[in-house]
Design an enzyme around this catalytic site. Structure first.
Site, PDB file in Angstrom:
ATOM      1  N   ARG A 145      44.497  48.732  12.160  1.00 53.32           N
ATOM      2  CA  ARG A 145      43.513  47.653  12.077  1.00 53.32           C
ATOM      3  C   ARG A 145      44.081  46.395  12.734  1.00 53.32           C
ATOM      4  O   ARG A 145      45.298  46.199  12.776  1.00 53.32           O
ATOM      5  CB  ARG A 145      43.173  47.349  10.612  1.00 53.32           C
ATOM      6  CG  ARG A 145      42.643  48.534   9.814  1.00 53.32           C
ATOM      7  CD  ARG A 145      42.456  48.139   8.357  1.00 53.32           C
ATOM      8  NE  ARG A 145      41.918  49.238   7.555  1.00 53.32           N
ATOM      9  CZ  ARG A 145      42.656  50.113   6.873  1.00 53.32           C
ATOM     10  NH1 ARG A 145      43.982  50.020   6.903  1.00 53.32           N
ATOM     11  NH2 ARG A 145      42.086  51.069   6.163  1.00 53.32           N
ATOM     12  N   LYS A 169      45.711  47.965   3.696  1.00 53.09           N
ATOM     13  CA  LYS A 169      44.905  47.408   2.615  1.00 53.09           C
ATOM     14  C   LYS A 169      45.588  47.669   1.278  1.00 53.09           C
ATOM     15  O   LYS A 169      46.211  48.706   1.078  1.00 53.09           O
ATOM     16  CB  LYS A 169      43.510  48.036   2.625  1.00 53.09           C
ATOM     17  CG  LYS A 169      42.634  47.565   3.785  1.00 53.09           C
ATOM     18  CD  LYS A 169      41.226  48.088   3.645  1.00 53.09           C
ATOM     19  CE  LYS A 169      40.299  47.529   4.723  1.00 53.09           C
ATOM     20  NZ  LYS A 169      38.916  48.023   4.585  1.00 53.09           N
ATOM     21  N   HIS A 242      38.280  46.798  16.502  1.00 50.18           N
ATOM     22  CA  HIS A 242      38.015  48.000  15.707  1.00 50.18           C
ATOM     23  C   HIS A 242      37.523  49.153  16.575  1.00 50.18           C
ATOM     24  O   HIS A 242      37.621  50.314  16.190  1.00 50.18           O
ATOM     25  CB  HIS A 242      36.989  47.687  14.619  1.00 50.18           C
ATOM     26  CG  HIS A 242      37.403  48.175  13.262  1.00 50.18           C
ATOM     27  ND1 HIS A 242      38.538  47.732  12.625  1.00 50.18           N
ATOM     28  CD2 HIS A 242      36.846  49.089  12.442  1.00 50.18           C
ATOM     29  CE1 HIS A 242      38.651  48.336  11.453  1.00 50.18           C
ATOM     30  NE2 HIS A 242      37.641  49.167  11.318  1.00 50.18           N
ATOM     31  N   ARG A 245      40.253  51.381  17.299  1.00 45.29           N
ATOM     32  CA  ARG A 245      40.542  52.213  16.129  1.00 45.29           C
ATOM     33  C   ARG A 245      39.555  53.383  16.064  1.00 45.29           C
ATOM     34  O   ARG A 245      39.938  54.523  15.808  1.00 45.29           O
ATOM     35  CB  ARG A 245      40.435  51.347  14.865  1.00 45.29           C
ATOM     36  CG  ARG A 245      40.710  52.065  13.542  1.00 45.29           C
ATOM     37  CD  ARG A 245      40.802  51.000  12.437  1.00 45.29           C
ATOM     38  NE  ARG A 245      40.687  51.535  11.099  1.00 45.29           N
ATOM     39  CZ  ARG A 245      41.710  52.022  10.399  1.00 45.29           C
ATOM     40  NH1 ARG A 245      42.914  52.080  10.935  1.00 45.29           N
ATOM     41  NH2 ARG A 245      41.531  52.445   9.160  1.00 45.29           N
ATOM     42  N   HIS A 268      43.203  55.440   5.390  1.00 48.30           N
ATOM     43  CA  HIS A 268      42.007  55.518   4.563  1.00 48.30           C
ATOM     44  C   HIS A 268      42.352  56.058   3.184  1.00 48.30           C
ATOM     45  O   HIS A 268      43.071  57.055   3.061  1.00 48.30           O
ATOM     46  CB  HIS A 268      40.961  56.445   5.198  1.00 48.30           C
ATOM     47  CG  HIS A 268      40.225  55.826   6.342  1.00 48.30           C
ATOM     48  ND1 HIS A 268      39.553  56.567   7.297  1.00 48.30           N
ATOM     49  CD2 HIS A 268      40.045  54.531   6.695  1.00 48.30           C
ATOM     50  CE1 HIS A 268      39.000  55.754   8.171  1.00 48.30           C
ATOM     51  NE2 HIS A 268      39.282  54.524   7.828  1.00 48.30           N
ATOM     52  N   TYR A 277      34.026  60.024  11.669  1.00 45.26           N
ATOM     53  CA  TYR A 277      34.521  60.217  13.031  1.00 45.26           C
ATOM     54  C   TYR A 277      34.383  61.656  13.517  1.00 45.26           C
ATOM     55  O   TYR A 277      34.874  61.997  14.592  1.00 45.26           O
ATOM     56  CB  TYR A 277      35.994  59.802  13.112  1.00 45.26           C
ATOM     57  CG  TYR A 277      36.207  58.335  12.873  1.00 45.26           C
ATOM     58  CD1 TYR A 277      35.832  57.394  13.819  1.00 45.26           C
ATOM     59  CD2 TYR A 277      36.778  57.895  11.693  1.00 45.26           C
ATOM     60  CE1 TYR A 277      36.021  56.044  13.597  1.00 45.26           C
ATOM     61  CE2 TYR A 277      36.976  56.545  11.458  1.00 45.26           C
ATOM     62  CZ  TYR A 277      36.595  55.628  12.413  1.00 45.26           C
ATOM     63  OH  TYR A 277      36.785  54.292  12.195  1.00 45.26           O
TER      64      TYR A 277
END
Length: 299
Positions: A145, A169, A242, A245, A268, A277
């Site tokens: 990211r 994150k 993004h 990504r 994730h 995806y």
């Protein structure tokens, strides 16, 4: 209201170890709900399901997208759940609010030919050109990211293993590998261009990517760089960090990578975030059809 909010913010920071950006978004959503309650003349202690329904109605009347409203509901549900846990409230007025999720759009991504054009635009004899090339190679080569990219320090790269230590994150760390092209671009930048840029700043800067004045490169700075590269490549496509990504994940899956591995590389938490995806490009569909259907190449 503000004491409730302050306590919740402290809980997010200390107990949940939430990122500053996450805490900021929660705080903004709570402030907006407080403004709504004040306009309605309703105390937070008197907030109930009917109050919430009025709030949601005003959100849609203001033109907010369903995704945005869903995020606000999620924030406020967590807020009131915390207040309920602390025995400050008997019930959570957002507990029974359900919003149907909008169908997730297929992420935009670059085709390989478009990427090839992007990789040709940087002047590799120039410090900024070396930085831009290293930035492009790293974003596409790892799928990290932009928020993770701007936090990278020079010491987070291990060239013996070609890996980067990424802070994702929830402050979760993960090691992400990068390939030969990214390694070469990063080495050139760190051994040449970055030294030149760093000399322009009075204080040492540990972040990997620097701006033209030698300070830390920001997320907005990365967006400006990519937009400039797209224009120089004469591409008529939309670009945002993004998108690289998305491209990384799409190309990995299209070339046979298993979804669990891509999930781990992307950082994730849930596999469902990676499943978006699994779409395939039109070119790949056409190639599969042309190579597989018995009468596709029949003349």
């Amino acid at each position: 209201m503000h004491s409730y909010k302050d306590s919740f913010m402290e809980y997010l920071q200390i107990e949940k170890n939430a990122s500053p950006l996450t805490i900021k978004h929660y705080g903004r959503d709570i402030d907006e709900f407080y403004t709504f309650l004040h306009a309605e003349g309703t105390a937070i202690e008197n907030c109930d399901y009917s109050t919430v329904r009025v709030f949601l109605t005003k959100q849609y009347e203001a033109g907010y997208a369903r995704k945005t409203v869903s995020r606000k509901v999620s924030s406020l549900r967590s807020f009131f759940k915390y207040l309920e846990r602390e025995n400050w409230f008997d019930s959570n007025p957002f507990a029974n609010v359900s919003l149907p999720k909008a169908e997730a759009p297929i992420p935009n991504f670059f085709y390989e030919q478009e990427l090839d054009q992007l990789f040709q635009v940087s002047d590799l004899t120039d410090p900024l050109g070396q930085r831009n090339q290293a930035l492009l190679e790293l974003l596409y080569g790892t799928g990290i990211r932009v928020s993770e990219c701007v936090q990278l320090k020079t010491g987070d790269l291990d060239f013996s293993l070609n890996t980067a230590l990424v802070l994702g994150k929830g402050r979760k760390e993960r090691y992400v590998p990068f390939g030969k092209s990214a390694s070469q671009a990063l080495r050139t930048y760190m051994e040449d261009g970055r030294l030149d840029l760093a000399s322009k700043h009075k204080d040492p800067v540990r972040t990997l990517f620097l701006n033209a004045r030698g300070g830390p490169l920001t997320a907005d700075g990365i967006r400006l760089i990519l937009n400039k590269m797209v224009k120089e490549a004469a591409l008529t496509v939309d670009v945002h960090p993004h998108k690289l990504r998305h491209t990384f994940a799409t190309h990995m899956l299209n070339e046979g990578a298993d979804m669990r591995s891509v999930q781990e590389l992307l950082g994730h938490e849930h596999l469902s975030s990676t499943q978006i995806y699994t779409h395939v490009t039109k070119d790949r569909l056409r190639n599969v059809y042309m190579n597989s259907h018995p009468r596709a190449n029949k003349r």
